[in-house]
Structure formats: C-alpha cells, structure tokens
Scaffold this active site. Structure first.
Site, PDB file in Angstrom:
ATOM      1  N   ASP A 116      -1.148 -11.004   9.125  1.00 25.53           N
ATOM      2  CA  ASP A 116      -0.461 -12.057   8.652  1.00 25.53           C
ATOM      3  C   ASP A 116       1.088 -11.987   9.082  1.00 25.53           C
ATOM      4  O   ASP A 116       1.670 -13.198   9.131  1.00 25.53           O
ATOM      5  CB  ASP A 116      -0.644 -12.244   6.999  1.00 25.53           C
ATOM      6  CG  ASP A 116      -2.025 -12.441   6.647  1.00 25.53           C
ATOM      7  OD1 ASP A 116      -2.512 -13.697   6.703  1.00 25.53           O
ATOM      8  OD2 ASP A 116      -2.630 -11.717   6.072  1.00 25.53           O
ATOM      9  N   TYR A 154     -11.197  -1.385  -0.042  1.00 29.72           N
ATOM     10  CA  TYR A 154     -11.429  -0.860   1.594  1.00 29.72           C
ATOM     11  C   TYR A 154      -9.977  -0.220   1.658  1.00 29.72           C
ATOM     12  O   TYR A 154      -9.924   0.442   3.026  1.00 29.72           O
ATOM     13  CB  TYR A 154     -11.686  -2.035   2.470  1.00 29.72           C
ATOM     14  CG  TYR A 154     -10.322  -2.745   2.834  1.00 29.72           C
ATOM     15  CD1 TYR A 154      -9.663  -3.700   1.970  1.00 29.72           C
ATOM     16  CD2 TYR A 154      -9.724  -2.700   4.198  1.00 29.72           C
ATOM     17  CE1 TYR A 154      -8.410  -4.265   2.503  1.00 29.72           C
ATOM     18  CE2 TYR A 154      -8.817  -3.459   4.570  1.00 29.72           C
ATOM     19  CZ  TYR A 154      -8.067  -4.198   3.649  1.00 29.72           C
ATOM     20  OH  TYR A 154      -6.889  -4.731   4.254  1.00 29.72           O
ATOM     21  N   ARG A 155      -9.098  -0.147   0.860  1.00 26.01           N
ATOM     22  CA  ARG A 155      -7.703   0.249   1.326  1.00 26.01           C
ATOM     23  C   ARG A 155      -6.883   0.423   0.226  1.00 26.01           C
ATOM     24  O   ARG A 155      -7.138  -0.665  -0.788  1.00 26.01           O
ATOM     25  CB  ARG A 155      -7.099  -0.701   2.412  1.00 26.01           C
ATOM     26  CG  ARG A 155      -5.788  -0.353   2.734  1.00 26.01           C
ATOM     27  CD  ARG A 155      -5.366  -1.403   3.794  1.00 26.01           C
ATOM     28  NE  ARG A 155      -4.329  -1.402   4.584  1.00 26.01           N
ATOM     29  CZ  ARG A 155      -3.889  -2.154   5.465  1.00 26.01           C
ATOM     30  NH1 ARG A 155      -4.221  -3.385   5.654  1.00 26.01           N
ATOM     31  NH2 ARG A 155      -2.717  -2.019   6.273  1.00 26.01           N
ATOM     32  N   HIS A 174       4.941  -6.542  -4.186  1.00 24.69           N
ATOM     33  CA  HIS A 174       3.470  -6.784  -4.271  1.00 24.69           C
ATOM     34  C   HIS A 174       2.682  -5.466  -4.270  1.00 24.69           C
ATOM     35  O   HIS A 174       3.263  -4.589  -3.644  1.00 24.69           O
ATOM     36  CB  HIS A 174       2.953  -7.783  -3.274  1.00 24.69           C
ATOM     37  CG  HIS A 174       3.113  -7.472  -1.889  1.00 24.69           C
ATOM     38  ND1 HIS A 174       1.907  -7.150  -1.311  1.00 24.69           N
ATOM     39  CD2 HIS A 174       4.057  -7.429  -1.102  1.00 24.69           C
ATOM     40  CE1 HIS A 174       2.312  -6.963   0.077  1.00 24.69           C
ATOM     41  NE2 HIS A 174       3.779  -7.114  -0.015  1.00 24.69           N
ATOM     42  N   TYR A 177       1.014  -1.359  -0.111  1.00 24.93           N
ATOM     43  CA  TYR A 177      -0.030   0.117   0.071  1.00 24.93           C
ATOM     44  C   TYR A 177       0.897   1.416   0.076  1.00 24.93           C
ATOM     45  O   TYR A 177       0.281   2.353   0.060  1.00 24.93           O
ATOM     46  CB  TYR A 177      -0.894  -0.108   1.139  1.00 24.93           C
ATOM     47  CG  TYR A 177      -1.797  -1.104   1.406  1.00 24.93           C
ATOM     48  CD1 TYR A 177      -2.942  -1.301   0.110  1.00 24.93           C
ATOM     49  CD2 TYR A 177      -1.929  -2.319   2.229  1.00 24.93           C
ATOM     50  CE1 TYR A 177      -3.855  -2.404  -0.024  1.00 24.93           C
ATOM     51  CE2 TYR A 177      -2.796  -3.260   2.129  1.00 24.93           C
ATOM     52  CZ  TYR A 177      -3.668  -3.298   1.290  1.00 24.93           C
ATOM     53  OH  TYR A 177      -4.726  -4.379   1.071  1.00 24.93           O
TER      54      TYR A 177
END
Ligand code: ADP
Length: 607
Positions: free
Chosen positions: A209, A529-530, A448, A148
């Site tokens: 995680d 959501y993000r 990622h 993100y």
C-alpha cells in the site's frame, strides 16, 4: 486541506535512500501537514537513563565495546542513543531509535545504539563483535514496519543494525529474465523509479500500500502487494545471509560458484533453507533476488460497493471461486466504508463529535456524498490483459457480484482524479503511492497496530472474524478498520486499530483489544500471519500443536545457529537459551519488555 507552506520539505530519493520520489513530493507535503495539524504534545514521559544498556552487560563494558566498534566501522557509523529522541517523525521521516507508533511506553522498545554497515563484511564484523560482548543486535532494512514495531528491537537496549542507510544498491535488473538483485536499503519507490529510468516499460514491480518500506524487509516479513505477484516471499529468489556466528551463506543456486540462475530458480539443491530466514532471528539478509512481472498489454481498475454489513458472507463466497480461478487476478481487497471515509485524511471529529464508535447512520450519510455512495463494503480490483480478455473476466465478475442485492459497480469515469480509487489503481499496477497512511489521522497523534489473522475464504469464517473484531471494538472503545485481503486460497483479515499514542488509556485499550482478538481467534482455529513485537510471544504461543513441538524446534535451531543468543532475541517468540525461563515473554498482563536477566553467555543454566 491544510496549507503546506510552513512544513519542512520531505527528503526526496535523490537526497536519501529512504526519500520520496519527486513525483510524490506534493502528496508527502500534504500528508505531513495534515499529520502536524493533528499533533499534540506528549504528556511528560519518564525516561530511564540513556543509553539503555541491554541486560547482562555493565554500562562501562557497553561503552568500551561501542568505542571498539566505532574504531572498526568509523565514528560516523555508530550512533549511541544517549538523548531522548526528540520526535517520532512521520512515515517518510521516521525515527529508527524506537517504535514511532509505540503502544507501550517508548523506552520499552528502544535501542541503545544504531550502526550503519556498508558491506556484508561489515555486517560480519558487527556480528562477531556482538558475540564477543554478548550484546543483542537487531537488523532493520528501512525500519518502516509500522503497525508491527517499526524500527524497534524486541529486546530494549539492543544495537540496531540499520542496513539500509549504506547498503542500498540495486545490484542488478535483468530485463530479459525479469529479475533483480537488491541490497536491504532499496525501497519500493527506489526500485520503481529505477525501472522507469532505465525505460523498462515491459516490466512491473509489485508494491504494498505504501512504497517507503524496503523490498528486502517487507519480503522477509512476508508482506503483500497488489499485482498478481503480490505474495512477495513467493516471488523472491535467492538470499545472501550473515549467520549469527558471522559466516556468510548464499541460498538456492547462489551456493554454486559462478551460478547464473540465482534469481531464476529459487531452490538449488538439498533442503530449502530460505524459509529459515523469514520472520526469524536466524540470519541477517544482505542481498535478495526478486522476480519482476511482465507488464500486461493493458489493465483497468474496478470498484463494487455493497450495502449491508451482513452481505459479507455472501460476498466472500462469491470471491473464493473467482479468486482461485484467477478471474479476480490480484489480491482482492474488501474494505469497510469507515476506512474509506478515514483515508480522506480527515479526523473522526470532523464527522462525529460524540464518543465511542462513529454511528452507522453518520457513515452512511457521509458516504452518500462520495463516489462510493451509501454502502458498508467496497471491493477494489483490477483486470489485466487486452480488452477482449478483460471483458470476458469483468462480465463474470459483474454477474457474480450483482447477485448480492444492492451491489453496484461504480463507473471509474465518474470518479474524480483525486479520489482514493486512483491510488488503488496505481498500486494494483505496481506504482508505489503515498495515500494509505492518511487513515491514521482518524485520531490525533494517530498510530496503528494490526491484528492479522488468516482464514479460509469462506463466508462463515469472515463473519466469525468480524464478530470477534466488533466485540473488541465495542468493549474497548478503540477505532478499528477491518479489510479482507484475499491471497489465493486463504484470506488475511487486516484489522487496523488506530489509537492516539499520546493517550495512555488509548494505548492500553488498543493493546488489550489486540490481545483479546488474538486469543478469541485462536480458540476458533485462526492464527496471525504476522504481528507486532508486543504480541509476538502471544501469537507464537498459539502455534502450540503437539506440546509446542514447533516452538521447541525453533529453539533448537536458534541455539545451534546462535549459541550466544545475540541476534534479535525474542523475535517471533523465539528466545535463545540465555533468555529462556526468565520471564522475557510479554502478555498475560505483563506489558513490560524485560525479563529477569540473562544467563552468562553460555547455553543453559541461570546466573
Ligand atoms: P521495511 O524495510 O519494510 O521498513 P523493516 O526494516 O522495518 O522493514 O523490517 C521488517 C522486519 O524484517 C523486522 O522484523 C526486521 O528485523 C526484519 N528484517 C528487515 N531487514 C532484515 C534483514 N536484512 N535481515 C534480517 N531481518 C530483517
């Protein structure tokens, strides 16, 4: 597995607030060795003159402002980024100068300097300084928001406030109320270890995680974990916030001097203001309360596999009533078989030498050799409580999942102890681990970025979103791992797109696929959501009901709270007045982060 002997030691928690617990040091060393093995040198990168000066201020003014701040905070607590960062690092030793998994050239999301406050008062000092000099600032707690944007600011040249380095105290753990009060630099690892050290066996934390992020940063970004307390934002209670003009407030019961319910009753009196500080640029959180879970008397993990991709709709229909009815008690995770192959840490090239997507037949053949056997989807769950209560729930789950033809329950007794299943087992019991990142190794220099839409828990929605995902994977030739994560009445589809950050074409493909997915999903009524810094304008733009009424409301709040527009401009697509209408938004073919200047520190009007 590769040898870890030549790999430098990862700092432990006793050496650094962002370190690894000693119990996980061996996993850190193995993960680091695997990442290094697949690392290649980046091609030549052109760096702009460093430090990157934020728009609206001259280089000389910037340097004199920085020396003023150094005098206030101490030379050691202000670090100017005047040399190209030598390394991105890796998860446990991450760069805080930029996005270490950048999908656009590194300097697009690069800070000019990093500052390390030691107290709320020093955060206030920084905020006042930023207002005096019209310099954008960007807070991070740990800066491990990977996928993100990591530690990077949205506006390049911003001064990053690394809150975690010196503000990392666990201020309180109340073992009777099951609550804690934390500073920004407390990681899930650190909180877990402290709960154990104090011998609070009756208390669980909830962890994502990976445990290296901070509880505060993850909660503010509305991250999730995997015990029944998985919705972190819902589990928090009470904030201390420095506003963009430098005042400090405490929310909820914290506003009442001498209150003893700050961490037990989140609302206080009057408008509930906490929401304004989540995924926002309206304040810097310096303390946060968090509720902790009573440890259940016992728990057990279970795993089901499903044979066909087309089983998805039926599985999701089965999950919905079980999850809402709390028979499935923790955030339900349905993962693709290919992600389970990848979490071994082995690259795709070990399984398949061709180009493009790994063929299904290869995945099936490889899975046949693993405890999961030949399958397309894997469900990881946990049941909590004493044996007879667990059995009641597990029998219902078994009967329901077995309605899917070919569904199999894998007996945990048959699963080797080094299998990923046992990592999920720990996480669902609130013990932070370090295996999840291994699927990044699918490609060299694996990075990622995530597409994370929410939807109803319905088969048709799961299928529609999977179709979008497959379409973009096929068009763009990118590597994609979809996982359905069911909250309670909605599910998040987390599509992780893995790319080689040293390959410009892979970066372009990854970003293009994300953009395509966001647009296609919005057309069908799904929103994220993000999201990553690069996608924030696009995602905010999809929340445009009633002529962008919500965005306009956010802009009004931003201008009222932050008239100089210094705090994280552009975060979540909320631009302060100084920047608006000057082309700062990314997307629509524009993948550079800067716009055409800023207004001269006053509301409205262009320079
Ligand atoms: P983590 O601690 O999980 O690594 P980060 O520090 O990377 O999280 O921050 C995640 C997001 O939350 C970023 O957008 C960051 O700006 C924001 N954030 C983190 N900490 C704070 C804070 N204390 N106050 C305000 N925003 C924050």
């Amino acid at each position: 597995m590769s040898s870890t002997s030549s790999v430098s030691e990862t700092p432990t928690l006793s050496q650094s607030h962002s370190g690894i617990p000693s119990r996980l040091l061996h996993k850190a060393q193995t993960a680091k060795a695997l990442i290094q093995e697949l690392r290649t040198e980046p091609g030549s990168t052109d760096h702009p003159q460093l430090p990157i000066i934020p728009q609206g201020i001259s280089r000389s003014h910037f340097h004199s402002a920085i020396s003023e701040l150094s005098t206030q905070l101490g030379q050691d607590n202000v670090s100017v980024i005047d040399k190209p960062p030598k390394d991105d690092g890796w998860y446990m030793e991450h760069a805080t100068t930029h996005d270490m998994m950048s999908v656009v050239p590194k300097h697009e999301f690069m800070a000019s300097a990093i500052v390390y406050p030691a107290s709320t008062a020093e955060v206030q000092t920084i905020v006042v300084w930023a207002n005096n000099h019209s310099i954008p600032i960007f807070p991070i707690s740990m800066g491990r928001n990977l996928g993100y944007g990591g530690a990077a600011p949205r506006v390049r040249g911003s001064v990053v406030i690394d809150l975690g380095r010196r503000m990392n105290k666990i201020l309180d753990i109340d073992s009777e109320d099951y609550t804690c009060l934390l500073e920004p630099g407390v990681s899930f690892y650190a909180l877990y270890e402290e709960v154990q050290r104090r011998g609070y066996k009756h208390m669980w934390i909830d962890t994502p995680d990976l445990g290296g992020g901070s509880v505060v940063g993850n909660t503010l970004d509305r991250g999730v974990g995997y015990t029944p307390y998985g919705d972190h934002w819902a589990a928090h209670s009470g904030l201390e916030v420095v506003l963009p003009t430098g005042e400090v407030i405490r929310t909820g019961m914290g506003a009442l001097p001498g209150s003893n319910t700050w961490q037990t009753f989140p609302y206080g009196f009057g408008p509930y203001s906490d929401g304004l500080f989540s995924q926002s640029n309206f304040g810097i959180v310096t303390k946060m309360g968090m509720t902790l879970m009573p440890a259940p008397p016992d728990h057990e993990s279970f795993m089901y596999t499903f044979e066909r991709e087309d089983d998805l709709a039926q599985i999701i229909e089965i999950i919905r009533p079980l999850r809402i009815g709390n028979i499935l008690e923790n955030v339900a995770q349905l993962r693709s078989a290919v992600q389970t192959l990848a979490v071994s840490g082995r690259p795709k090239s070990d399984f398949y030498k061709g180009s493009g997507r790994i063929p299904k037949a290869v995945v099936e053949a490889e899975c046949a050799n693993l405890p999961i056997g030949k399958c397309e989807w894997i469900y990881y769950g946990m049941s909590y409580g004493p044996k007879h209560i667990r059995q009641y729930k597990l029998d219902i789950i078994d009967a329901e999942f077995k309605k899917v033809s070919g569904a199999r329950r894998i007996d945990p007794a048959t699963i080797p102890k080094d299998n990923y299943f046992w990592s999920r087992d720990k996480i669902a019991a609130g013990e932070p681990d370090l295996e999840e990142l291994l699927w990044c190794n699918w490609v060299p220099n694996g990075s990622h970025i995530a597409f994370s839409p929410v939807s109803p828990i319905r088969g048709k929605d799961a299928t529609a979103l999977l179709d979008i995902t497959n379409k973009h994977q096929d068009c763009q030739g990118v590597e994609i791992f979809p996982a359905f994560v069911v909250g309670l009445r909605e599910m998040h589809l987390i599509v992780e797109c893995v790319f080689d950050k040293h390959s410009p074409s892979a970066c372009e493909a990854a970003l293009a696929s994300m953009r395509g997915m966001v647009d296609d999903a919005a057309k069908l009524g799904y929103g994220e959501y993000r999201t990553h810094l690069a996608l924030m304008d696009q995602v905010a733009g999809t929340y445009n009901w009633n002529d962008n009424a919500l965005i306009k409301f956010h802009e009004r709040l931003k201008d009222a709270l932050d008239p100089k527009g210094i705090l994280a401009p552009g975060k979540s697509g909320v631009w302060p007045s100084r920047y608006r209408g000057r082309g700062w938004e990314m997307g629509d073919g524009k993948e550079t982060t800067e716009g055409e200047g800023v207004a001269n520190g006053v509301l409205g009007g262009k320079l």
